[in-house]
Motif scaffolding. Structure first.
Motif, PDB file in Angstrom:
ATOM      1  N   LYS A   1       1.774  -3.319   4.197  1.00 56.45           N
ATOM      2  CA  LYS A   1       2.831  -4.173   3.178  1.00 56.45           C
ATOM      3  C   LYS A   1       3.932  -3.191   4.624  1.00 56.45           C
ATOM      4  O   LYS A   1       5.109  -3.628   3.835  1.00 56.45           O
TER       5      LYS A   1
ATOM      6  N   PRO B   1      -9.867  -0.679  -2.445  1.00 52.78           N
ATOM      7  CA  PRO B   1      -8.910   0.396  -2.940  1.00 52.78           C
ATOM      8  C   PRO B   1      -8.986   1.673  -1.996  1.00 52.78           C
ATOM      9  O   PRO B   1      -8.022   2.447  -2.166  1.00 52.78           O
ATOM     10  N   SER B   2     -10.003   1.894  -1.549  1.00 52.65           N
ATOM     11  CA  SER B   2     -10.156   3.461  -0.995  1.00 52.65           C
ATOM     12  C   SER B   2      -9.587   2.879   0.465  1.00 52.65           C
ATOM     13  O   SER B   2      -9.337   3.677   1.247  1.00 52.65           O
TER      14      SER B   2
ATOM     15  N   GLU C   1      -6.959   2.660   1.244  1.00 52.11           N
ATOM     16  CA  GLU C   1      -5.243   3.064   0.638  1.00 52.11           C
ATOM     17  C   GLU C   1      -4.492   3.264   2.690  1.00 52.11           C
ATOM     18  O   GLU C   1      -3.017   2.777   2.017  1.00 52.11           O
ATOM     19  N   ARG C   2      -4.258   3.355   3.555  1.00 49.32           N
ATOM     20  CA  ARG C   2      -3.655   4.106   4.229  1.00 49.32           C
ATOM     21  C   ARG C   2      -3.216   2.403   5.261  1.00 49.32           C
ATOM     22  O   ARG C   2      -2.500   2.077   5.753  1.00 49.32           O
ATOM     23  N   THR C   3      -4.980   1.669   5.063  1.00 48.04           N
ATOM     24  CA  THR C   3      -4.458   0.512   5.854  1.00 48.04           C
ATOM     25  C   THR C   3      -3.699  -0.560   4.599  1.00 48.04           C
ATOM     26  O   THR C   3      -2.982  -1.087   4.966  1.00 48.04           O
ATOM     27  N   CYS C   4      -3.674  -0.115   3.722  1.00 47.82           N
ATOM     28  CA  CYS C   4      -3.082  -1.480   2.547  1.00 47.82           C
ATOM     29  C   CYS C   4      -1.506  -0.652   2.628  1.00 47.82           C
ATOM     30  O   CYS C   4      -0.766  -1.996   3.349  1.00 47.82           O
ATOM     31  N   ASN C   5      -0.860   0.411   2.991  1.00 48.15           N
ATOM     32  CA  ASN C   5       0.447   0.581   2.976  1.00 48.15           C
ATOM     33  C   ASN C   5       0.678   0.362   4.425  1.00 48.15           C
ATOM     34  O   ASN C   5       1.391  -0.009   4.580  1.00 48.15           O
TER      35      ASN C   5
ATOM     36  N   CYS D   1      -5.819  -4.995   0.077  1.00 43.67           N
ATOM     37  CA  CYS D   1      -5.458  -3.160  -1.454  1.00 43.67           C
ATOM     38  C   CYS D   1      -6.536  -3.698  -2.314  1.00 43.67           C
ATOM     39  O   CYS D   1      -6.299  -2.944  -2.905  1.00 43.67           O
TER      40      CYS D   1
END
Length: 146
Positions: free
Chosen positions: A20, A10-11, A13-17, A6
């Motif tokens: 989470k 920053p690009s 976003e889907r992987t970060c979400n 995350c």
């Protein structure tokens, strides 16, 4: 991992979400542990097979199971006679490179990685059973013939 992805990507976003979401689900269920399998019984079985020490009717899988049981029954001190480890100079080099990398990641990410310096503290981390030492031992030779 979540913080790294995350913060550093920053690009993504889907992987970060997704990370989470998975972490939230893990907190609701039992902790998942990483399980590793020792390859020692496979290496010993292969070396014994090559030297013709396995009974003709015994499959390698059966030999691996039998060796695994035998290894579990050996005490740590008995087992250490059959191990080979990296020399101290190599261990120091690995530790220094690892710590240098860790400091660089900390600097870039700002993440603490608490207690990570102790990861190489285990003396036996870079040791493995040496099949040649095993096959040179009379007790093991008796084990294979029995």
């Amino acid at each position: 991992l979540e913080n790294f992805v995350c913060l550093m990507l920053p690009s993504a976003e889907r992987t970060c979400n997704e990370l989470k979401r998975q972490i939230a689900n893990q907190k609701q269920t039992a902790d998942i542990q990483r399980v590793s399998t020792s390859l020692d019984p496979f290496r010993i079985a292969e070396a014994a097979h090559v030297r013709g020490l396995l009974p003709k009717k015994m499959s390698k899988k059966d030999a691996v199971d039998k060796i695994n049981k035998y290894l579990e029954d050996l005490s740590e001190s008995n087992l250490s006679r059959f191990t080979s480890c990296l020399d101290e100079d190599t261990l120091v080099q690995i530790r220094n490179i690892s710590l240098s990398s860790l400091l660089k990641v900390r600097e870039i990410s700002g993440l603490p990685f608490k207690n990570a310096e102790h990861i190489l503290g285990d003396k036996n981390l870079f040791c493995e059973i040496d099949p040649q030492k095993v096959l040179a031992d009379s007790a093991w030779l008796t084990f294979f013939s029995g």
